[in-house]
Design a protein around this motif. Structure first.
Motif, PDB file in Angstrom:
ATOM      1  N   SER A 147       3.958  -1.796   7.592  1.00  0.00           N
ATOM      2  CA  SER A 147       3.697  -0.371   7.452  1.00  0.00           C
ATOM      3  C   SER A 147       4.125   0.415   8.684  1.00  0.00           C
ATOM      4  CB  SER A 147       2.213  -0.154   7.162  1.00  0.00           C
ATOM      5  OG  SER A 147       1.445  -0.725   8.189  1.00  0.00           O
ATOM      6  N   SER A 148       4.915  -0.196   9.569  1.00  0.00           N
ATOM      7  CA  SER A 148       5.450   0.544  10.710  1.00  0.00           C
ATOM      8  C   SER A 148       6.966   0.586  10.619  1.00  0.00           C
ATOM      9  CB  SER A 148       5.006  -0.099  12.031  1.00  0.00           C
ATOM     10  OG  SER A 148       5.550  -1.369  12.167  1.00  0.00           O
TER      11      SER A 148
ATOM     12  N   SER B 239      -3.861   0.966  10.082  1.00  0.00           N
ATOM     13  CA  SER B 239      -3.791  -0.155  11.023  1.00  0.00           C
ATOM     14  C   SER B 239      -4.761   0.025  12.182  1.00  0.00           C
ATOM     15  CB  SER B 239      -2.375  -0.291  11.587  1.00  0.00           C
ATOM     16  OG  SER B 239      -1.453  -0.533  10.563  1.00  0.00           O
TER      17      SER B 239
ATOM     18  N   SER C  12       1.230   2.976  10.028  1.00  0.00           N
ATOM     19  CA  SER C  12       0.148   3.332   9.128  1.00  0.00           C
ATOM     20  C   SER C  12      -1.122   3.563   9.933  1.00  0.00           C
ATOM     21  CB  SER C  12      -0.086   2.208   8.114  1.00  0.00           C
ATOM     22  OG  SER C  12      -1.248   2.491   7.358  1.00  0.00           O
TER      23      SER C  12
ATOM     24  N   TYR D  36      -0.050   8.510   8.570  1.00  0.00           N
ATOM     25  CA  TYR D  36       0.666   7.757   9.609  1.00  0.00           C
ATOM     26  C   TYR D  36       0.329   8.293  10.995  1.00  0.00           C
ATOM     27  CZ  TYR D  36       3.593   5.441   6.182  1.00  0.00           C
ATOM     28  OH  TYR D  36       4.030   4.663   5.151  1.00  0.00           O
TER      29      TYR D  36
END
Length: 192
Positions: A67-68, A99, A96, A164
């Protein structure tokens, strides 16, 4: 998160409402940096599958970093080209926010950002502070690192958007160079 586009010397990300001027002659390495992370991620996923297969109920597999992503990586020269001056750069990344449990504001994201900068030999100049760019207020932290006879300057801007944590990091050889790079950025009303 939308990756954004580079056209006529400007990076634009409509979902963030961000426009960033890329100085003439700079080298883009966004795809290479995402490809490198992708290869590292593939290796992690293989390890996670092995861990999952042997995990007991008390164990859980490592969290995925899929997710990065790097949205922009621009350098004044190719990173592998050596020179006496600092290789100025602009790096925009999105991770994200999920996280980071409990992450509610951009200032909280500065703890992990500062840890990454310190791990690379940078020292924080002062506590992070708010800065307005166009229609948005971001959190900014300034760092420096002595590199032989010169000083490398780094400023990182952070904001939360669309689920994000966004970091915008600029590196230059002087405070003026860093400020010029930041002055080339603008947020408009279209990004929420």
């Amino acid at each position: 998160m939308e990756a954004g586009t580079v056209t006529n010397g400007f990076y634009r990300n409509k979902s963030l409402g961000l426009t960033c001027k890329i100085p003439p002659g700079w080298v883009l390495r966004t795809d290479e940096m995402n490809g490198r992370e992708g290869k590292q991620e593939e290796g992690k996923k293989e390890e996670e599958k092995k861990e999952e297969a042997s995990a007991t109920p008390a164990q859980s597999p490592a969290a995925s970093s899929a997710s990065s992503k790097v949205l922009l990586a621009a350098f004044s020269r190719p990173p592998e080209a050596r020179a006496e001056d600092v290789n100025a750069s602009i790096l925009i990344a999105a991770e994200s926010a999920a996280s980071y449990p409990g992450l509610k504001e951009a200032a909280q994201y500065f703890f992990p950002l500062t840890e990454v900068a310190k791990a690379q030999g940078f020292l924080l100049d002062e506590d992070p502070y708010d800065i307005a760019l166009g229609t948005k207020t971001l959190v900014r932290g300034d760092f420096h690192r002595n590199v032989g006879s010169r000083v490398m300057r780094q400023s990182t801007l952070a904001l939360l958007s669309h689920g994000y944590a966004i970091s915008i990091t600029v590196i230059g050889g002087t405070d003026d160079e860093v400020e010029d790079l930041i002055d080339g950025m603008d947020f408009s009303v279209s990004g929420k």
